[in-house]
Scaffold this motif. Structure first.
Motif, mmCIF file in Angstrom:
data_model
loop_
_atom_site.group_PDB
_atom_site.id
_atom_site.type_symbol
_atom_site.label_atom_id
_atom_site.label_comp_id
_atom_site.label_asym_id
_atom_site.label_seq_id
_atom_site.Cartn_x
_atom_site.Cartn_y
_atom_site.Cartn_z
ATOM 1 N N LEU A 43 1.217 -1.221 -0.032
ATOM 2 C CA LEU A 43 -0.076 -0.114 -0.342
ATOM 3 C C LEU A 43 0.920 1.059 -0.170
ATOM 4 O O LEU A 43 0.589 2.259 -0.940
ATOM 5 C CB LEU A 43 -1.232 -0.069 1.396
ATOM 6 N N LEU A 69 -10.793 0.551 4.708
ATOM 7 C CA LEU A 69 -10.156 -0.531 3.449
ATOM 8 C C LEU A 69 -11.244 -1.549 2.801
ATOM 9 O O LEU A 69 -11.725 -2.177 2.002
ATOM 10 C CB LEU A 69 -9.182 -1.058 4.722
ATOM 11 N N ASN A 72 -13.547 0.316 0.986
ATOM 12 C CA ASN A 72 -13.164 0.922 -0.582
ATOM 13 C C ASN A 72 -12.021 -0.317 -1.217
ATOM 14 O O ASN A 72 -11.980 -0.324 -1.745
ATOM 15 C CB ASN A 72 -11.364 1.596 0.117
ATOM 16 N N ILE A 74 -10.438 -2.992 -0.229
ATOM 17 C CA ILE A 74 -8.728 -3.730 0.006
ATOM 18 C C ILE A 74 -8.750 -4.569 0.415
ATOM 19 O O ILE A 74 -8.696 -5.827 -0.112
ATOM 20 C CB ILE A 74 -8.487 -2.380 0.540
ATOM 21 N N LYS A 99 -9.073 4.730 -5.058
ATOM 22 C CA LYS A 99 -8.919 4.028 -4.142
ATOM 23 C C LYS A 99 -8.082 4.188 -2.977
ATOM 24 O O LYS A 99 -8.071 4.647 -1.989
ATOM 25 C CB LYS A 99 -9.112 2.249 -4.249
ATOM 26 N N GLN A 100 -6.691 3.979 -3.258
ATOM 27 C CA GLN A 100 -5.063 4.745 -3.015
ATOM 28 C C GLN A 100 -5.440 5.793 -2.202
ATOM 29 O O GLN A 100 -5.036 5.937 -0.605
ATOM 30 C CB GLN A 100 -4.270 4.220 -3.901
ATOM 31 N N VAL A 103 -6.891 5.200 1.337
ATOM 32 C CA VAL A 103 -6.566 4.593 2.058
ATOM 33 C C VAL A 103 -5.220 5.191 3.337
ATOM 34 O O VAL A 103 -4.289 4.638 3.880
ATOM 35 C CB VAL A 103 -5.708 2.978 1.044
ATOM 36 N N PHE A 106 -5.381 5.309 7.059
ATOM 37 C CA PHE A 106 -4.547 3.734 7.918
ATOM 38 C C PHE A 106 -3.355 3.861 7.530
ATOM 39 O O PHE A 106 -2.797 3.396 8.443
ATOM 40 C CB PHE A 106 -5.509 2.468 6.184
#
Length: 128
Positions: A43, A69, A72, A74, A99-100, A103, A106
């Motif tokens: 990631l 996550l 999204n 993942i 989507k990235q 994250v 996180f």
């Protein structure tokens, strides 16, 4: 396992004899059977990444990150959703880029990246 796509062909590579990070430049997507250091690294490298995870493995402190996550696409508990998103992310890099960005919360909790990390680490240690 690390999945390498070559003209819609997926290849499963074992990470028993090589560090996964050494393969990141050669793959279009990484799939993990568990959330691990390798998952976090992929990631952080910005590689399309999916993983299987059971919500029971997440503490209440970080459950909101698990939910982010999952929402999204993942993290997955079911093979079907993981499969669908593997194909989507491998074929459409724009889908992953969107989507990235989701994250980051996180990653902010578990990853520290800075080009001057050595200097900051040195300063931190001096203060101890």
């Amino acid at each position: 396992n690390i999945i390498k796509s070559n003209s819609n062909k997926f290849e499963f590579l074992s990470n028993t004899n090589i560090k996964p990070v050494d393969l990141f430049s050669k793959v279009d997507l990484v799939a993990w059977d568990v959330v691990s250091t390798g998952f976090i690294e992929s990631l952080a490298y910005g590689i399309p990444t999916i993983a299987f995870s059971d919500q029971k493995r997440w503490s209440s402190t970080y459950y909101h990150l698990y939910e982010e996550l999952v929402s999204n696409n993942i993290l997955h508990e079911k093979v079907k959703s993981a499969s669908d998103n593997t194909l989507l992310f491998a074929k459409d890099h724009t889908a992953w880029t969107l989507k990235q960005k989701k994250v980051n919360n996180f990653l902010d909790n578990f990853v520290y990246t800075d080009l001057e990390w050595d200097e900051k680490w040195r300063e931190f240690l001096k203060q101890l």
